[in-house]
Design a protein around this motif. Sequence first.
Motif, short mmCIF file in Angstrom:
data_model
loop_
_atom_site.label_atom_id
_atom_site.label_comp_id
_atom_site.label_asym_id
_atom_site.label_seq_id
_atom_site.Cartn_x
_atom_site.Cartn_y
_atom_site.Cartn_z
N ASN A 363 0.85 -1.17 0.00
CA ASN A 363 0.00 0.00 0.00
C ASN A 363 0.89 1.23 0.00
OD1 ASN A 363 -2.11 1.71 0.35
ND2 ASN A 363 -2.98 0.61 2.10
N LYS A 364 0.64 2.16 -0.92
CA LYS A 364 1.54 3.33 -0.88
C LYS A 364 1.03 4.41 0.07
CE LYS A 364 -0.34 5.42 -5.03
NZ LYS A 364 -0.18 6.28 -6.15
N TYR A 365 -0.20 4.24 0.54
CA TYR A 365 -0.75 5.24 1.45
C TYR A 365 -0.53 4.83 2.91
CZ TYR A 365 -3.15 6.39 -2.86
OH TYR A 365 -3.40 6.70 -4.14
N PRO A 366 -0.45 5.81 3.79
CA PRO A 366 -0.35 5.47 5.21
C PRO A 366 -1.68 4.88 5.71
CG PRO A 366 0.20 7.79 4.81
CD PRO A 366 -0.41 7.26 3.55
N LEU A 367 -1.60 4.18 6.83
CA LEU A 367 -2.81 3.67 7.47
C LEU A 367 -3.29 4.71 8.48
CD1 LEU A 367 -1.81 0.01 8.40
CD2 LEU A 367 -3.58 0.69 6.77
N PRO A 368 -4.58 5.06 8.43
CA PRO A 368 -5.09 5.97 9.44
C PRO A 368 -5.29 5.24 10.78
CG PRO A 368 -6.80 5.42 7.85
CD PRO A 368 -5.56 4.72 7.40
N VAL A 369 -4.97 5.91 11.87
CA VAL A 369 -5.17 5.35 13.20
C VAL A 369 -6.41 6.02 13.79
CG1 VAL A 369 -4.15 4.96 15.47
CG2 VAL A 369 -2.68 5.05 13.43
N VAL A 370 -7.48 5.24 13.92
CA VAL A 370 -8.79 5.80 14.25
C VAL A 370 -9.35 5.07 15.47
CG1 VAL A 370 -11.14 6.13 13.36
CG2 VAL A 370 -9.20 6.33 11.81
N ASP A 371 -9.88 5.81 16.44
CA ASP A 371 -10.43 5.13 17.62
C ASP A 371 -11.89 4.75 17.41
OD1 ASP A 371 -12.05 7.32 18.12
OD2 ASP A 371 -10.83 8.09 19.78
N GLN A 372 -12.49 4.13 18.44
CA GLN A 372 -13.86 3.62 18.31
C GLN A 372 -14.87 4.72 17.99
OE1 GLN A 372 -13.77 2.10 22.19
NE2 GLN A 372 -13.57 -0.05 21.58
N ASN A 373 -14.54 5.96 18.41
CA ASN A 373 -15.47 7.06 18.15
C ASN A 373 -15.22 7.73 16.81
OD1 ASN A 373 -16.59 6.68 20.71
ND2 ASN A 373 -14.89 7.83 21.61
N GLY A 374 -14.30 7.16 16.04
CA GLY A 374 -14.04 7.72 14.72
C GLY A 374 -13.05 8.87 14.73
N LYS A 375 -12.43 9.15 15.88
CA LYS A 375 -11.44 10.23 15.92
C LYS A 375 -10.13 9.76 15.27
CE LYS A 375 -8.92 12.87 19.43
NZ LYS A 375 -8.57 14.13 18.88
N LEU A 376 -9.58 10.61 14.41
CA LEU A 376 -8.31 10.29 13.74
C LEU A 376 -7.15 10.74 14.62
CD1 LEU A 376 -6.80 9.40 11.12
CD2 LEU A 376 -7.00 11.77 10.33
N TRP A 377 -6.37 9.79 15.10
CA TRP A 377 -5.27 10.10 16.02
C TRP A 377 -3.96 10.34 15.30
CZ3 TRP A 377 -5.59 11.11 21.17
CH2 TRP A 377 -6.84 10.84 21.77
N GLY A 378 -3.79 9.70 14.18
CA GLY A 378 -2.53 9.84 13.48
C GLY A 378 -2.52 8.90 12.29
N VAL A 379 -1.39 8.83 11.63
CA VAL A 379 -1.25 7.90 10.51
C VAL A 379 0.08 7.17 10.65
CG1 VAL A 379 -2.66 9.34 8.98
CG2 VAL A 379 -0.18 9.61 8.96
N VAL A 380 0.12 5.93 10.16
CA VAL A 380 1.41 5.21 10.13
C VAL A 380 1.73 4.85 8.69
CG1 VAL A 380 1.65 4.15 12.39
CG2 VAL A 380 0.15 3.09 10.74
N THR A 381 2.94 5.15 8.31
CA THR A 381 3.35 4.84 6.94
C THR A 381 3.86 3.39 6.90
OG1 THR A 381 5.60 5.55 7.41
CG2 THR A 381 4.08 7.21 6.57
N PRO A 382 3.70 2.73 5.74
CA PRO A 382 4.24 1.37 5.58
C PRO A 382 5.73 1.35 5.94
CG PRO A 382 2.88 1.94 3.69
CD PRO A 382 2.98 3.18 4.53
N ASP A 383 6.41 2.44 5.57
CA ASP A 383 7.82 2.57 5.86
C ASP A 383 8.16 2.51 7.34
OD1 ASP A 383 9.64 2.80 3.89
OD2 ASP A 383 10.25 4.84 4.53
N SER A 384 7.39 3.27 8.13
CA SER A 384 7.69 3.31 9.57
C SER A 384 7.42 1.94 10.20
CB SER A 384 6.89 4.41 10.26
OG SER A 384 5.52 4.15 10.17
#
Length: 398
Positions: A363-384
């Motif tokens: 996947n060339k896009y980062p993965l979004p890190v989302v909690d149960q309430n749908g809040k976006l906390w951050g993203v993680v790249t495949p690289d990291s």
Amino acid sequence: MSKIKIEVQNITKIFGEKPQEALAKVKAGMGKQELLEQHTHTLGLHNISLNIEEGEIFVIMGLSGSGKSTLIRHFNRLIDPSDGHIIIDGEDVMEMDVKQLEDFRRRKISMVFQSFGLMPHYTVVDNVAYALEVRGVKKAERIAKATEWLETVGLAGYENLYPRQLSGGQQQRVGLARALAADTDVILMDEAFSALDPLIRSQMQEQLLELQNRLQKTIVFITHDLSEALRIGSRIAILKDGELSQIGTPEEILLNPSDDYVREFVKEVNRASVLTVEAIMRKPRLCLENETHQEALTKIEAVGIEWGWVLTNNRYQGMVTRAQLKKAIAENSQETLAQLANNSVVVTQSTTVEGALPSAIGNKYPLPVVDQNGKLWGVVTPDSLTRAIEKETDEVSS
Ligand SMILES: Nc1ncnc2c1ncn2[C@@H]1O[C@H](COP(=O)(O)OP(=O)(O)OP(=O)(O)O)[C@@H](O)[C@H]1O
Ligand SMILES: [Mg+2]
């Protein structure tokens, strides 16, 4: 900032005939080995200070003989310190008289012992109900409660057997049920899962975390298994020869072991299975909410990136790429950004690096890190994610 439940203030414990004389020698700089060889006194703990917060699972780990049991036995005063203080809920446990101490042990603090500590002449259910019995809870009620806890730890049907008729692992679960039934604020667990086989042990860890979510006790948990410590601990204290080597969150211990002793423990664990994406995520570069397609495109181009993250009322909707926006503009699309957005795979903060990897690979896009309430906390790249794993490989091979 959470409330401090247990304060350990400069605790030193010396075992032997004349601990106060030995204490003077320790204060003058004598070490554990010398004290034992020249004065036949054992330095069990040396000047330990730490705070345990209300509602956390605080793990104490270290090799055999490092002082783990000695430390937590100070908390319910099964052991008196040679020096220092234990303060629980603002109260010095050494100041309690017999009556107060009895009450404190019945109501505030319970313990699961390393050696089970069950009463052999009591049935399983009576062992579990004991703490309620001494508090004067009526028989029917205490048996009902005890039966419920036995079921929780997977021992329904064993109520009327005696401890000797159970395996070691089952006895350990009776010990746990007994501590939970006592419903105290603080639970001390001394190697409570060590006699369990790996599968049951992992289930019990899971169950403890679930119970903790629900009950919010303060749990002090001893183990010599770092994987277990990392999995269940909010914070971990590492003891070596009665001294504190390091204290920190699982991530801090994993990423920055303070010395070779801690590094040896860390070497043994599979970091990818413990490290969560929360430790390596970064802030999203660009969030979009009420922009028109053109405004969104302008922002993306201004930042010099290929995509943005779409939110509605602060809830994560998906991502839009530069190409999608250009197409939507060309076609004069009436879709909102949220409708346009790709609903990509998301992970939660507690997803491990190992767990996130399959979704990230290819996947060339980062993965979004989302909690149960749908809040976006951050993203993680495949690289990291791959870097987090490679770092582990490097360390093992070096
Ligand atoms: N009652 C005692 N009398 C004398 N020495 C003791 C006593 N209890 C503990 N010690 C000593 O204190 C030190 C710490 O022991 P402790 O039982 O706290 O270790 P531990 O970390 O719990 O080890 P384990 O993982 O084997 O349970 C050891 O050197 C031990 O020999
Ligand atoms: Mg011990």
